[in-house]
Design a protein around this motif. Structure first.
Motif, PDB file in Angstrom:
ATOM      1  N   MET A   1       0.945  -1.356   0.173  1.00  0.00           N
ATOM      2  CA  MET A   1      -0.097  -0.369  -0.084  1.00  0.00           C
ATOM      3  C   MET A   1       1.090   1.285   0.257  1.00  0.00           C
ATOM      4  SD  MET A   1      -2.932   0.633   2.775  1.00  0.00           S
ATOM      5  CE  MET A   1      -3.427   2.368   2.898  1.00  0.00           C
ATOM      6  N   PRO A   2       0.672   1.885  -0.930  1.00  0.00           N
ATOM      7  CA  PRO A   2       1.437   3.414  -0.493  1.00  0.00           C
ATOM      8  C   PRO A   2       0.719   4.766   0.014  1.00  0.00           C
ATOM      9  CG  PRO A   2      -0.064   3.576  -3.429  1.00  0.00           C
ATOM     10  CD  PRO A   2       0.240   2.379  -2.011  1.00  0.00           C
ATOM     11  N   THR A   3       2.450   4.247   0.370  1.00  0.00           N
ATOM     12  CA  THR A   3       1.960   5.259   1.540  1.00  0.00           C
ATOM     13  C   THR A   3       2.597   6.923   1.518  1.00  0.00           C
ATOM     14  OG1 THR A   3       4.860   4.982   2.235  1.00  0.00           O
ATOM     15  CG2 THR A   3       3.378   3.778   3.294  1.00  0.00           C
ATOM     16  N   ALA A   4       2.393   8.136   1.600  1.00  0.00           N
ATOM     17  CA  ALA A   4       2.107   9.540   1.560  1.00  0.00           C
ATOM     18  C   ALA A   4       3.241  10.323   1.722  1.00  0.00           C
ATOM     19  CB  ALA A   4       1.594  10.724   2.409  1.00  0.00           C
ATOM     20  N   THR A   5       4.614  10.698   0.447  1.00  0.00           N
ATOM     21  CA  THR A   5       5.453  10.979   1.214  1.00  0.00           C
ATOM     22  C   THR A   5       5.882  12.194   2.045  1.00  0.00           C
ATOM     23  OG1 THR A   5       5.465  11.059  -1.744  1.00  0.00           O
ATOM     24  CG2 THR A   5       7.174  12.190  -0.154  1.00  0.00           C
ATOM     25  N   PRO A   6       6.536  12.052   3.338  1.00  0.00           N
ATOM     26  CA  PRO A   6       6.241  13.214   3.826  1.00  0.00           C
ATOM     27  C   PRO A   6       6.841  14.807   3.663  1.00  0.00           C
ATOM     28  CG  PRO A   6       8.185  11.485   4.675  1.00  0.00           C
ATOM     29  CD  PRO A   6       7.455  11.223   3.480  1.00  0.00           C
ATOM     30  N   PHE A   7       6.050  15.204   3.823  1.00  0.00           N
ATOM     31  CA  PHE A   7       5.807  16.910   4.270  1.00  0.00           C
ATOM     32  C   PHE A   7       7.587  17.356   3.674  1.00  0.00           C
ATOM     33  CE2 PHE A   7       5.752  21.413   4.687  1.00  0.00           C
ATOM     34  CZ  PHE A   7       5.252  21.723   3.530  1.00  0.00           C
ATOM     35  N   LEU A   8       7.611  17.407   4.715  1.00  0.00           N
ATOM     36  CA  LEU A   8       9.798  18.068   4.039  1.00  0.00           C
ATOM     37  C   LEU A   8      10.313  17.408   2.751  1.00  0.00           C
ATOM     38  CD1 LEU A   8      11.453  20.210   5.137  1.00  0.00           C
ATOM     39  CD2 LEU A   8      12.483  18.800   6.622  1.00  0.00           C
ATOM     40  N   PRO A   9      10.564  16.230   2.840  1.00  0.00           N
ATOM     41  CA  PRO A   9      11.447  15.505   1.877  1.00  0.00           C
ATOM     42  C   PRO A   9      10.446  16.145   0.518  1.00  0.00           C
ATOM     43  CG  PRO A   9      11.129  13.847   3.781  1.00  0.00           C
ATOM     44  CD  PRO A   9      10.120  15.480   3.879  1.00  0.00           C
ATOM     45  N   LEU A  10       8.979  16.146   0.674  1.00  0.00           N
ATOM     46  CA  LEU A  10       7.908  16.595  -0.480  1.00  0.00           C
ATOM     47  C   LEU A  10       8.244  18.230  -0.650  1.00  0.00           C
ATOM     48  CD1 LEU A  10       6.005  16.625  -2.925  1.00  0.00           C
ATOM     49  CD2 LEU A  10       4.691  16.454  -1.136  1.00  0.00           C
ATOM     50  N   MET A  11       8.923  18.315  -0.116  1.00  0.00           N
ATOM     51  CA  MET A  11       8.868  20.209  -0.318  1.00  0.00           C
ATOM     52  C   MET A  11      10.651  20.566  -0.909  1.00  0.00           C
ATOM     53  SD  MET A  11       6.199  22.009  -0.352  1.00  0.00           S
ATOM     54  CE  MET A  11       5.140  20.951  -0.784  1.00  0.00           C
ATOM     55  N   LEU A  12      11.071  19.839  -0.211  1.00  0.00           N
ATOM     56  CA  LEU A  12      13.012  20.098  -0.284  1.00  0.00           C
ATOM     57  C   LEU A  12      13.367  19.352  -1.772  1.00  0.00           C
ATOM     58  CD1 LEU A  12      14.384  19.065   3.187  1.00  0.00           C
ATOM     59  CD2 LEU A  12      14.586  21.152   1.388  1.00  0.00           C
ATOM     60  N   GLY A  13      12.484  18.244  -2.771  1.00  0.00           N
ATOM     61  CA  GLY A  13      12.775  17.934  -3.422  1.00  0.00           C
ATOM     62  C   GLY A  13      12.211  18.766  -4.521  1.00  0.00           C
ATOM     63  N   LEU A  14      10.342  19.075  -4.150  1.00  0.00           N
ATOM     64  CA  LEU A  14      10.488  20.008  -5.356  1.00  0.00           C
ATOM     65  C   LEU A  14      11.083  21.325  -5.359  1.00  0.00           C
ATOM     66  CD1 LEU A  14       6.715  19.940  -4.529  1.00  0.00           C
ATOM     67  CD2 LEU A  14       7.561  19.460  -6.104  1.00  0.00           C
ATOM     68  N   ALA A  15      11.575  21.984  -4.483  1.00  0.00           N
ATOM     69  CA  ALA A  15      12.789  23.046  -4.416  1.00  0.00           C
ATOM     70  C   ALA A  15      14.111  22.948  -4.946  1.00  0.00           C
ATOM     71  CB  ALA A  15      12.664  23.668  -2.832  1.00  0.00           C
ATOM     72  N   GLY A  16      14.581  21.405  -5.069  1.00  0.00           N
ATOM     73  CA  GLY A  16      15.308  21.379  -5.490  1.00  0.00           C
ATOM     74  C   GLY A  16      15.637  21.563  -6.578  1.00  0.00           C
TER      75      GLY A  16
END
Length: 150
Positions: A1-16
């Motif tokens: 079952m897929p798990t949601a990406t934690p907020f901080l890694p998601l934001m850092l990844g997008l900022a990257g």
């Protein structure tokens, strides 16, 4: 079952992604003298991020695999490949370097999709990495298209 990406890694990844998108766009739209700067900035940033992805694998080996095991040794050795691809790419003609860096991102992603990596990396990491890698590759494609005429 897929798990949601934690907020901080998601934001850092997008900022990257911002430097990739900004410099690839500037390579097309900025005044000519700034286009050259944008190409260099893109390639340098790409090399840094590719090397960072190797560092992720180094950390995985140290924290998730028994020291000295064959899996540990293999992951440590492979974790060096991205930086050994990235640094020489900066010494090449920008068009060739962009191709080499794009190939490096593909190789890292393919390694992340192996059975051993899928078993050890969190599901959210894979969910995050796929769109990030596709965006990075699209930006490389834009830069390569821009450089094709040089």
């Amino acid at each position: 079952m897929p798990t949601a990406t934690p907020f901080l890694p998601l934001m850092l990844g997008l900022a990257g992604l911002i430097p990739f998108v900004a410099t690839a766009t500037a390579a097309w739209l900025a005044p000519v003298v700034w286009q050259v700067v944008a190409v260099d900035a893109f390639l340098y940033y790409s090399a840094v991020i590719l090397s960072f992805l190797g560092g992720v694998q180094w950390g995985v080996a140290m924290s998730q695999q028994p020291a000295g095991s064959p899996a540990f040794r293999l992951r440590l050795l492979l974790s060096m490949a991205p930086s050994l691809i990235a640094w020489p790419a900066l010494l090449l003609h920008p068009l060739t370097g962009a191709w080499v860096l794009a190939g490096g991102f593909i190789l890292v992603r393919l390694y992340e999709l192996t059975r051993s990596s899928r078993a050890i990396l969190p599901v959210w990491y894979h969910t995050l990495r796929m769109p990030l890698t596709l965006t990075v590759l699209a930006c490389h494609g834009l830069l390569i298209a821009r450089l094709w005429g040089y």
